[in-house]
Design a protein around this motif. Structure first.
Motif, mmCIF file in Angstrom:
data_model
loop_
_atom_site.group_PDB
_atom_site.id
_atom_site.type_symbol
_atom_site.label_atom_id
_atom_site.label_comp_id
_atom_site.label_asym_id
_atom_site.label_seq_id
_atom_site.Cartn_x
_atom_site.Cartn_y
_atom_site.Cartn_z
ATOM 1 N N ALA A 1 -21.615 73.691 39.826
ATOM 2 C CA ALA A 1 -21.537 72.524 38.593
ATOM 3 C C ALA A 1 -22.440 72.150 37.816
ATOM 4 C CB ALA A 1 -20.896 71.780 39.733
ATOM 5 N N ARG A 2 -23.615 71.688 38.514
ATOM 6 C CA ARG A 2 -24.528 71.490 37.604
ATOM 7 C C ARG A 2 -25.612 72.332 37.064
ATOM 8 N NH1 ARG A 2 -29.268 69.142 41.823
ATOM 9 N NH2 ARG A 2 -27.660 68.325 42.447
ATOM 10 N N ALA A 3 -25.616 73.912 37.375
ATOM 11 C CA ALA A 3 -25.778 74.436 35.916
ATOM 12 C C ALA A 3 -24.823 74.848 34.786
ATOM 13 C CB ALA A 3 -25.868 76.048 37.064
ATOM 14 N N VAL A 4 -23.714 74.550 35.189
ATOM 15 C CA VAL A 4 -23.289 74.357 33.692
ATOM 16 C C VAL A 4 -23.185 74.171 33.158
ATOM 17 C CG1 VAL A 4 -20.329 74.696 33.662
ATOM 18 C CG2 VAL A 4 -21.138 76.116 34.808
ATOM 19 N N PRO A 5 -23.579 72.429 32.846
ATOM 20 C CA PRO A 5 -23.154 71.385 31.446
ATOM 21 C C PRO A 5 -24.723 71.501 30.502
ATOM 22 C CG PRO A 5 -22.742 70.614 33.488
ATOM 23 C CD PRO A 5 -23.405 71.437 33.491
ATOM 24 N N PRO A 6 -25.884 72.538 30.811
ATOM 25 C CA PRO A 6 -26.431 72.993 29.680
ATOM 26 C C PRO A 6 -26.373 74.372 29.428
ATOM 27 C CG PRO A 6 -27.774 72.007 31.977
ATOM 28 C CD PRO A 6 -26.401 72.171 32.301
ATOM 29 N N ILE A 7 -25.366 74.323 30.043
ATOM 30 C CA ILE A 7 -24.971 76.241 29.043
ATOM 31 C C ILE A 7 -24.035 75.893 27.784
ATOM 32 C CG2 ILE A 7 -24.168 78.316 29.580
ATOM 33 C CD1 ILE A 7 -25.596 78.666 31.933
ATOM 34 N N THR A 8 -22.839 74.765 29.274
ATOM 35 C CA THR A 8 -22.014 74.805 27.455
ATOM 36 C C THR A 8 -22.443 73.997 26.250
ATOM 37 O OG1 THR A 8 -21.647 72.375 28.942
ATOM 38 C CG2 THR A 8 -20.118 74.830 29.575
ATOM 39 N N ALA A 9 -22.969 72.853 26.349
ATOM 40 C CA ALA A 9 -24.002 72.492 25.118
ATOM 41 C C ALA A 9 -24.726 72.786 24.103
ATOM 42 C CB ALA A 9 -24.983 71.277 26.633
ATOM 43 N N LEU A 10 -25.670 74.461 24.799
ATOM 44 C CA LEU A 10 -25.512 74.944 24.027
ATOM 45 C C LEU A 10 -25.005 76.434 22.618
ATOM 46 C CD1 LEU A 10 -28.742 76.353 26.409
ATOM 47 C CD2 LEU A 10 -29.193 75.098 24.207
ATOM 48 N N ILE A 11 -23.839 76.401 24.227
ATOM 49 C CA ILE A 11 -22.094 77.029 23.132
ATOM 50 C C ILE A 11 -22.008 76.229 22.372
ATOM 51 C CG2 ILE A 11 -20.201 78.291 23.304
ATOM 52 C CD1 ILE A 11 -21.264 79.012 26.494
ATOM 53 N N ASP A 12 -21.536 74.964 23.204
ATOM 54 C CA ASP A 12 -20.728 73.969 21.723
ATOM 55 C C ASP A 12 -21.921 74.076 20.459
ATOM 56 O OD1 ASP A 12 -18.984 73.944 23.552
ATOM 57 O OD2 ASP A 12 -19.429 72.104 24.675
ATOM 58 N N ARG A 13 -22.843 73.337 21.217
ATOM 59 C CA ARG A 13 -23.949 73.481 19.786
ATOM 60 C C ARG A 13 -24.614 74.102 19.434
ATOM 61 N NH1 ARG A 13 -21.538 69.022 22.533
ATOM 62 N NH2 ARG A 13 -24.221 68.848 24.026
ATOM 63 N N PRO A 14 -24.899 75.354 19.297
ATOM 64 C CA PRO A 14 -25.998 76.368 19.111
ATOM 65 C C PRO A 14 -27.317 75.696 18.567
ATOM 66 C CG PRO A 14 -24.148 77.412 18.831
ATOM 67 C CD PRO A 14 -23.962 76.066 18.408
#
Length: 262
Positions: A213-226
């Motif tokens: 759960a802690r690892a996911v937010p930084p990844i979604t940030a890069l997907i949503d705002r490449p």
């Protein structure tokens, strides 16, 4: 309008968490996994996601998958390459490749290149390659398949270096290529091991591994705002600058292209 997110290794670990996140937002999620057990888990936890079964260590099955995805999804907004398996012992695929190299290197190259067309049609396309970027590693040019003295760590580190080189050589004008190292995450790393080592690895993951759960937010940030850059490398949410030799990247990309054509 909803986006289409394709996730390899999308039935467990970080891949499953990303599938759950984007399905909850109403996005069209395609999760690729190797087993029906994983498919059942996905359907139970993320009923809105689509499960596609594929042995991603197989070049033939990967090519078939790329054709199916391209036909079913003319526009793909994000491709997340998360499928990985740690092999304590050397395993050979039916096509004769060392398994780690087939799954960690050849598959990721085929997926990124094969889905280039649908990705380039998206408004803000991105490839996120979850790998060990920034940890060093080297290409064993004289023995890419590690036939002489296989070591699991060496195979994994070679795959990490390969991801960096293939990312540097990708060269799309529109698709952003993100290499992301989540570091040690508490997923299913213990599963390939036998007891008693399996229990030791499981305990270490619980004690020292970062929660999914802690690892996911930084990844979604890069997907949503490449990122604006064509290729960028990240380690646990922070930008890093690993040394990349462009000649080595092109040499490796050409080598993998020839191998993938078999």
């Amino acid at each position: 309008m909803s986006r289409t997110i394709v996730i390899t290794g999308g039935t467990s670990g970080i891949g499953l968490a990303l599938a759950r996140h984007y399905a909850a937002l109403g996005e069209q999620v395609v999760a690729v996994g190797s087993s029906e057990e994983g498919g059942r888990r996905l359907r139970a936890e993320v009923p809105r996601a689509r499960f596609v079964r594929c042995d991603l260590s197989s070049l033939r099955e990967t090519r078939d998958l790329v054709e199916r995805l391209s036909a079913d999804h003319p526009v793909i907004d994000a491709l997340v390459l998360a499928a990985f398996r740690y092999n304590p012992r050397r395993v050979t695929t039916a096509e004769g490749f060392e398994h780690t190299f087939a799954l960690y290197v050849l598959n990721r190259r085929l997926m990124a290149e094969g889905l280039r067309g649908p990705l380039e049609k998206a408004p803000s396309p991105v490839i996120v390659n979850l790998c060990g970027a920034g940890r060093g590693g080297r290409i064993n040019w004289d023995d890419l398949q590690l036939e002489n003295g296989y070591r699991a760590v060496a195979a994994t580190m070679q795959g990490a270096r390969a991801s960096v080189l293939l990312g540097a050589a990708y060269g799309s004008e529109r698709v952003k290529y993100v290499l992301y190292n989540p570091v040690f995450v508490a997923t299913g790393l213990h599963e390939p091991f036998r007891q008693p080592l399996r229990g030791v690895v499981r305990a270490a993951s619980a004690l020292f591994g970062q929660p999914v759960a802690r690892a996911v937010p930084p990844i979604t940030a890069l997907i949503d705002r490449p990122p604006a850059e064509p290729v960028s490398v990240w380690r646990k949410g922070k930008r890093i600058e690993p040394a990349v030799d462009r000649d080595e990247a092109q040499r490796f990309a050409s080598t993998v292209l020839a191998m993938s054509a078999l």
